[in-house]
Design an enzyme around this catalytic site. Structure first.
Site, mmCIF file in Angstrom:
data_model
loop_
_atom_site.group_PDB
_atom_site.id
_atom_site.type_symbol
_atom_site.label_atom_id
_atom_site.label_comp_id
_atom_site.label_asym_id
_atom_site.label_seq_id
_atom_site.Cartn_x
_atom_site.Cartn_y
_atom_site.Cartn_z
ATOM 1 N N ASP A 68 0.848 -1.195 0.000
ATOM 2 C CA ASP A 68 0.000 0.000 0.000
ATOM 3 C C ASP A 68 0.884 1.247 0.000
ATOM 4 O OD1 ASP A 68 -1.722 2.052 0.404
ATOM 5 O OD2 ASP A 68 -2.674 1.229 2.197
ATOM 6 N N THR A 114 3.664 11.613 -16.096
ATOM 7 C CA THR A 114 2.526 12.108 -16.856
ATOM 8 C C THR A 114 2.802 13.387 -17.658
ATOM 9 O OG1 THR A 114 0.292 13.039 -16.565
ATOM 10 C CG2 THR A 114 1.779 13.294 -14.722
ATOM 11 N N ASP A 115 2.035 13.566 -18.720
ATOM 12 C CA ASP A 115 2.021 14.816 -19.496
ATOM 13 C C ASP A 115 1.540 15.993 -18.623
ATOM 14 O OD1 ASP A 115 -0.474 13.565 -19.280
ATOM 15 O OD2 ASP A 115 -1.215 14.359 -21.183
ATOM 16 N N TYR A 162 -1.709 7.513 -7.646
ATOM 17 C CA TYR A 162 -2.986 8.163 -7.344
ATOM 18 C C TYR A 162 -3.375 8.895 -8.625
ATOM 19 C CZ TYR A 162 -6.479 11.111 -5.108
ATOM 20 O OH TYR A 162 -7.658 11.731 -4.773
ATOM 21 N N TYR A 192 -2.538 16.868 -8.966
ATOM 22 C CA TYR A 192 -2.029 15.578 -9.463
ATOM 23 C C TYR A 192 -0.696 15.778 -10.192
ATOM 24 C CZ TYR A 192 -1.702 11.754 -12.916
ATOM 25 O OH TYR A 192 -1.256 10.735 -13.727
ATOM 26 N N TRP A 201 -2.961 10.363 -21.727
ATOM 27 C CA TRP A 201 -4.284 9.927 -22.215
ATOM 28 C C TRP A 201 -4.373 8.391 -22.334
ATOM 29 C CZ3 TRP A 201 -6.782 13.624 -26.363
ATOM 30 C CH2 TRP A 201 -6.628 14.945 -25.965
HETATM 31 N N1 LIG Z 1 -4.596 7.128 -16.974
HETATM 32 C C1 LIG Z 1 -4.037 8.128 -17.668
HETATM 33 O O1 LIG Z 1 -4.663 8.758 -18.524
HETATM 34 C C2 LIG Z 1 -2.597 8.504 -17.424
HETATM 35 C C3 LIG Z 1 -2.062 9.602 -18.130
HETATM 36 C C4 LIG Z 1 -0.721 9.937 -17.912
HETATM 37 C C5 LIG Z 1 0.029 9.204 -17.024
HETATM 38 N N2 LIG Z 1 -0.517 8.162 -16.343
HETATM 39 C C6 LIG Z 1 0.328 7.428 -15.403
HETATM 40 O O2 LIG Z 1 0.436 6.109 -15.888
HETATM 41 C C7 LIG Z 1 0.566 5.185 -14.788
HETATM 42 C C8 LIG Z 1 -0.433 4.081 -14.938
HETATM 43 O O3 LIG Z 1 -1.731 4.657 -14.941
HETATM 44 P P1 LIG Z 1 -3.053 3.772 -15.101
HETATM 45 O O4 LIG Z 1 -3.917 4.470 -16.077
HETATM 46 O O5 LIG Z 1 -2.706 2.332 -15.279
HETATM 47 O O6 LIG Z 1 -3.677 4.016 -13.657
HETATM 48 P P2 LIG Z 1 -4.896 3.276 -12.957
HETATM 49 O O7 LIG Z 1 -5.608 2.383 -13.914
HETATM 50 O O8 LIG Z 1 -5.664 4.330 -12.239
HETATM 51 O O9 LIG Z 1 -4.163 2.343 -11.914
HETATM 52 C C9 LIG Z 1 -3.479 2.875 -10.835
HETATM 53 C C10 LIG Z 1 -3.211 1.744 -9.883
HETATM 54 O O10 LIG Z 1 -2.566 2.324 -8.756
HETATM 55 C C11 LIG Z 1 -3.063 1.693 -7.632
HETATM 56 N N3 LIG Z 1 -2.966 2.481 -6.447
HETATM 57 C C12 LIG Z 1 -3.561 3.668 -6.160
HETATM 58 N N4 LIG Z 1 -3.302 4.028 -4.906
HETATM 59 C C13 LIG Z 1 -2.535 3.041 -4.376
HETATM 60 C C14 LIG Z 1 -1.976 2.814 -3.111
HETATM 61 N N5 LIG Z 1 -2.157 3.657 -2.109
HETATM 62 N N6 LIG Z 1 -1.234 1.707 -2.923
HETATM 63 C C15 LIG Z 1 -1.058 0.810 -3.929
HETATM 64 N N7 LIG Z 1 -1.592 0.950 -5.139
HETATM 65 C C16 LIG Z 1 -2.327 2.063 -5.355
HETATM 66 C C17 LIG Z 1 -4.532 1.415 -7.915
HETATM 67 O O11 LIG Z 1 -4.934 0.378 -7.074
HETATM 68 P P3 LIG Z 1 -6.460 -0.127 -6.972
HETATM 69 O O12 LIG Z 1 -6.683 -0.890 -8.234
HETATM 70 O O13 LIG Z 1 -6.461 -0.957 -5.760
HETATM 71 O O14 LIG Z 1 -7.287 1.129 -6.863
HETATM 72 C C18 LIG Z 1 -4.486 1.045 -9.387
HETATM 73 O O15 LIG Z 1 -4.381 -0.339 -9.559
HETATM 74 C C19 LIG Z 1 0.425 6.051 -13.530
HETATM 75 O O16 LIG Z 1 1.688 6.383 -13.058
HETATM 76 C C20 LIG Z 1 -0.267 7.308 -14.021
HETATM 77 O O17 LIG Z 1 0.054 8.426 -13.218
HETATM 78 C C21 LIG Z 1 -1.800 7.793 -16.533
#
Ligand SMILES: NC(=O)c1ccc[n+]([C@@H]2O[C@H](COP(=O)([O-])OP(=O)(O)OC[C@H]3O[C@@H](n4cnc5c(N)ncnc54)[C@H](OP(=O)(O)O)[C@@H]3O)[C@@H](O)[C@H]2O)c1
Length: 293
Positions: free
Chosen positions: A37, A103-104, A63, A127, A153
């Protein structure tokens, strides 16, 4: 190699799991919030104290609730900054290499052209600030052997994302309003997952020592949310009209950058990563979601 994937239940974590059977020379350990966690420094320490050493740590967890972060700045800071610093320290002490996703949204979106890794970050929401602090913590703790990948994205078959929201709305409504004044590059999480696994196999990553660097990755090409929505409806054969609107007409808690396109030349050159055009990847994701044949 012993590889730890943190954030196994997120879009990227689950996408990496689609491919790990192709890499049976490596031993993968997958950790979700239950095992590790990131909101608790004790949980992080306990995890590393009770597991044997890793060669590579991939952090896919974050997050990611961009609007909620405005109200939960401390939690966003803990997960996206302080926990990342702690992970980098464990990586250092284990002599593990570290791959972290950023992230962007570290940029303010005022650039006219796609952002380079060397462009000045200036996040405009909580964020983005927390993710930037995470990047800076890694750069400070690990002069060497970390790869920070900024992406944008992200969508996939898994979890909640823009593509799945549009498929839902497009099947319920005849018309929707979508923001047209934010430009970016969509990223199919499977493509990012494959890029990460390719990086691990690349000679530049396998070197005993390399300097920590930031890279940009997304699919190639750029679009606005409204055009992205149009393409989803076209490919999925949904009869839903997209009305383009300005960001001001869609009030949300966190500001978004107007331009968050990323220049990907560096990752292509250093790690020989091929980029897929975003429309091609979108089609692949829709096929995987069984929305098209
Ligand atoms: N999504 C986008 O559009 C986007 C854009 C730019 C960059 N990113 C980056 O890309 C990466 C992957 O993103 P994603 O889209 O795969 O994100 P996601 O689907 O939201 O997944 C994030 C994961 O982080 C876990 N998490 C959150 N809080 C936590 C905690 N306290 N302890 C342990 N795990 C925790 C969540 O766990 P739970 O499943 O238990 O909630 C989830 O499985 C991240 O670094 C994000 O910042 C994402």
């Amino acid at each position: 190699m012993k590889i730890l994937v943190i954030g196994k239940n997120g879009q990227l974590g689950r996408s990496i799991q689609k491919f790990i059977s192709n890499y049976d020379l490596h031993e993968f350990t997958l950790a979700g919030r239950e095992e590790l966690d990131l909101s608790s420094s004790k949980s992080i320490s306990k995890y590393f104290d009770t597991h044997s050493q890793f060669d590579v740590i991939i952090n896919c967890a974050a997050y990611t609730a961009v609007d909620r972060a405005e109200e939960e700045a401390d939690l966003a800071d803990q997960v996206n900054h302080l926990a990342v610093k702690q992970l980098a320290k464990f990586a250092n002490s284990q002599k593990a290499k570290f791959i972290h996703i950023s992230t962007d949204y570290v940029f303010d979106g005022q650039n006219e052209s796609p952002y380079l890794e060397s462009d000045n970050p200036n996040p405009i929401n909580v964020y983005g600030k927390s993710k930037l602090l995470g990047e800076r913590a890694i750069l400070k703790v690990m002069n060497n052997n970390a790869v920070i990948i900024r992406t944008s994205w992200v969508y996939s078959e898994f979890g909640k994302n823009f593509v799945k929201t549009m498929l839902q709305l497009g099947s319920e409504k005849n018309e929707i309003n979508v923001v047209s004044d934010q430009t970016g590059s969509p990223t199919y999480a499977s493509d990012l997952a494959e890029a990460i696994l390719n990086i691990i196999s690349n000679d530049n990553f396998k070197k005993t020592i390399f300097s920590t660097e930031i890279f940009h990755f997304s699919n190639s090409g750029e679009t606005a949310w409204s055009s992205f929505a149009n393409e989803i409806f076209k490919l999925a054969n949904l009869n839903c009209k997209v009305t383009p609107i300005k960001s001001e007409q869609y009030p949300v808690a966190a500001k978004r950058p107007k331009n968050s396109t990323l220049n990907k030349t560096k990752i292509i050159k250093i790690f020989r990563i091929n980029l897929t055009p975003w429309r091609v990847s979108l089609e692949r994701c829709l096929k995987n979601l069984s929305k098209i044949n």
